[in-house]
Every structure is written in C-alpha cells, then in structure tokens.
Design an enzyme around this catalytic site. Structure first.
Site, mmCIF file in Angstrom:
data_model
loop_
_atom_site.group_PDB
_atom_site.id
_atom_site.type_symbol
_atom_site.label_atom_id
_atom_site.label_comp_id
_atom_site.label_asym_id
_atom_site.label_seq_id
_atom_site.Cartn_x
_atom_site.Cartn_y
_atom_site.Cartn_z
ATOM 1 N N GLU A 1 34.372 -25.533 26.332
ATOM 2 C CA GLU A 1 33.224 -25.371 25.410
ATOM 3 C C GLU A 1 32.235 -24.365 25.990
ATOM 4 O O GLU A 1 32.419 -23.830 27.083
ATOM 5 C CB GLU A 1 32.500 -26.717 25.240
ATOM 6 C CG GLU A 1 32.691 -27.376 23.883
ATOM 7 C CD GLU A 1 31.939 -26.696 22.741
ATOM 8 O OE1 GLU A 1 31.337 -25.614 22.946
ATOM 9 O OE2 GLU A 1 31.954 -27.254 21.634
ATOM 10 N N ARG B 1 24.964 -38.124 25.065
ATOM 11 C CA ARG B 1 25.004 -37.071 26.069
ATOM 12 C C ARG B 1 24.552 -35.769 25.431
ATOM 13 O O ARG B 1 24.558 -35.627 24.200
ATOM 14 C CB ARG B 1 26.404 -36.915 26.651
ATOM 15 C CG ARG B 1 27.464 -36.392 25.665
ATOM 16 C CD ARG B 1 28.713 -35.942 26.384
ATOM 17 N NE ARG B 1 29.814 -35.592 25.498
ATOM 18 C CZ ARG B 1 29.957 -34.421 24.894
ATOM 19 N NH1 ARG B 1 29.037 -33.468 25.014
ATOM 20 N NH2 ARG B 1 31.008 -34.178 24.118
ATOM 21 N N ASN C 1 25.031 -31.897 24.400
ATOM 22 C CA ASN C 1 26.181 -31.130 23.941
ATOM 23 C C ASN C 1 25.814 -29.646 23.948
ATOM 24 O O ASN C 1 25.241 -29.155 24.905
ATOM 25 C CB ASN C 1 26.623 -31.639 22.555
ATOM 26 C CG ASN C 1 28.042 -31.244 22.206
ATOM 27 O OD1 ASN C 1 28.938 -31.334 23.038
ATOM 28 N ND2 ASN C 1 28.260 -30.800 20.982
ATOM 29 N N GLU D 1 29.801 -42.554 20.986
ATOM 30 C CA GLU D 1 30.746 -43.114 20.004
ATOM 31 C C GLU D 1 30.693 -42.331 18.683
ATOM 32 O O GLU D 1 31.272 -42.755 17.679
ATOM 33 C CB GLU D 1 30.425 -44.594 19.732
ATOM 34 C CG GLU D 1 30.457 -45.490 20.967
ATOM 35 C CD GLU D 1 31.813 -45.521 21.646
ATOM 36 O OE1 GLU D 1 32.829 -45.516 20.929
ATOM 37 O OE2 GLU D 1 31.852 -45.537 22.896
ATOM 38 N N ASP E 1 32.283 -25.762 15.061
ATOM 39 C CA ASP E 1 31.910 -26.207 16.403
ATOM 40 C C ASP E 1 30.937 -25.172 16.995
ATOM 41 O O ASP E 1 29.860 -24.952 16.452
ATOM 42 C CB ASP E 1 33.185 -26.376 17.237
ATOM 43 C CG ASP E 1 32.992 -27.264 18.456
ATOM 44 O OD1 ASP E 1 31.914 -27.222 19.069
ATOM 45 O OD2 ASP E 1 33.926 -27.987 18.821
#
Length: 294
Positions: free
Chosen positions: A14, A97, A99, A117, A195
């Site tokens: 990423e 978290r 990103n 989750e 993304d």
C-alpha cells in the site's frame, strides 16, 4: 498492461509515494509491518520493520519519514528504522488503525482510519498540521483511503472505499478547511473497489482497484473512465508517478483476500508493478514541520 517491477509477496502492499528528491519509491506492507524504500535504478528494496501495522508513509526530511502506525503518527529514522511517536492518536483509534494518507500542498499530513473489523462509519479522516495539532476533518467513514489535491490547490478528492465513490471538496490551502463535499465519480462494483489514488498533471485521477486487477484513470469533472491499465494481480491498492520525469506509474498490490483460483491466476500478487501511461504525474508533497519559536 502493467509489468512486474519488483517481485515480492507483500501481504498488503500500500501507500506508494515517490520521493523525487532521492528518486526512490516509498511503500508499505500494512499487515507485514514494513516500510519499504525501493530504488528502481539498483532494483533494491530496503525494508524497515515497524512496531505495529503501518497504514501509510510520507516523506519528511532527508533522514526521516512520517509513518502512520496503530497508535498515531511517528517520525521514523530511515537509516536505523527507529521510530518516535509524534502525534498520539490512541484515544481516537479504539478498535481501529490508521490507513491511507498524504500531505496537502501546504505540508499538512492528512490520514484516515479504519475499524479493524471494518464496521461501517467507525472511522474518520484527520489532519496533523505543521504545528502538530490534530484535527478531525470527516467522521463516519468506513475505510479511509485515497486522497489528492488539484494543481490549483482548490479541490481535494477523497475515497471511502465501500462507498464506491470519489468525493470532491472545496479546499482552502491557507487554512486546510474543506467544504461542499459531493460525489465526483460513482464507480460500478464490477470494476472493483477504489483504494489508493494519485493525480496527474492534467488533474485526472488514477485509482488502484481492489478486487479489480487494474488501475483506472477517471475524469473527476465528468465522472467517466478515461482509461484502464490491467495489472497482473487481483487486489490493486495504490499507485504513484515516479522516475526522473514522473512518467512511470508504480503500482502496489496485496496477496490477501484471494480465492485459491485467484492465487493460481495471479502468482505475482503482492509485488510492485510499473507502466508508462503516456502522461506525467506531479511531485509529491512532503510533511512540513513548524517548530514553535521560543
């Protein structure tokens, strides 16, 4: 079609960003807890291990980068790999978290979160100003992802992956304020899920498509697909223009979330790819720190 640049089995590659000062590609393996610094001339990839999952990286100084880890943003020494907490975000990230993220033209670090989750609307988008002041910019996000700014510094584009859209915001470079959020691009799920994202010198958007085997160039003014670059991996996560002339698009991918059939079809999943798409990118923004004067 993109071709293989560097073969590696990254779990969740990423955060591709080109350091034009050092002519290196910074990228991360989130689940592998690794910051990678790839040199396309020597074809070498330096790996620095991180203490927790690393969401993204932005260039800072010659010797340091800013990295988003699970407890906040850290300064990381690029020689030793040692990191020191810069912005403590623990209270902001219960069950979550950090990103993807990038710096805006004024050098503020924008970074988003996601719930571990992947629960809906549990994440946010933040900025860390040059004075290291944390500000929440957008709430009720699910998976905060790609973010870019136009060359006139007046528009910001942003992706919350499960919405299958790219939103545009009016952006004030002086203050970092955003307003008038609206959908610029609606992406059919048949193309995959949006993304990581970068922008070219024509202010067109290049988006890595998770579950889509491709990077797609979108025109945010019309919302239409301009072109599509097939990539020999299934989950395409981010891209960045690099090279001396910013005319090579480097592309990261992931090896997770694939069926046995997909793993067989895409043995290079997790690797870094490249393509010369015939258009140039723009220089990446570095984090700028204003230390308070005594």
């Amino acid at each position: 079609m993109a071709i293989l640049e560097y073969q590696v089995k990254a779990t969740l590659g990423e955060g591709a960003i080109w350091n034009y000062k050092t002519q290196e590609l910074y990228w991360v393996d989130i689940e592998g807890k690794k910051l990678n610094i790839y040199n396309p001339i020597s074809k070498t990839n330096k790996v620095l291990n991180t203490t927790s999952r690393i969401g993204t990286v932005v260039p800072f100084t010659e010797k340091e980068a800013m990295v988003a880890l699970e407890d906040g943003v850290h300064k990381m020494n690029l020689q030793t790999g040692a990191s020191t907490l810069f912005t403590d975000m623990k209270s902001e990230l219960p069950g979550s978290r950090l990103n993807d993220g990038k710096c805006d033209p004024a050098g503020r670090f924008w970074v988003g979160s996601m719930h571990l989750e992947q629960e809906t609307a549990k994440a946010n988008l933040y900025t860390i100003t040059s004075e290291n002041i944390l500000q929440k910019k957008i709430d009720s996000v699910t998976i905060s992802n790609g973010i870019v700014w136009t060359s006139d510094k007046k528009t910001m584009y942003y992706i919350d992956t499960p919405t299958s859209t790219i939103k545009s915001f009016d952006y004030n470079n002086e203050t970092g304020e955003i307003s008038n959020g609206k959908i610029a691009v609606e992406i059919p799920t048949s193309l995959g899920f949006p993304d990581g994202m970068t922008i070219d010198e024509e202010n067109m958007l290049w988006v890595g498509m998770w579950n889509g085997n491709a990077v797609i160039r979108f025109n945010p003014k019309t919302g239409k697909v301009v072109s599509k670059i097939e990539v020999p991996a299934h989950n395409i996560t981010s891209c960045a223009f690099g090279g001396e002339n910013l005319d090579i698009l480097y592309i990261t991918s992931a090896s997770v979330d694939m069926t046995a059939k997909e793993i067989e079809k895409y043995p290079l999943a997790g690797s870094v790819f490249k393509v010369k798409p015939g258009v140039k990118g723009v220089k990446s923004n570095f984090y700028i720190e204003n230390k308070p004067t005594k």
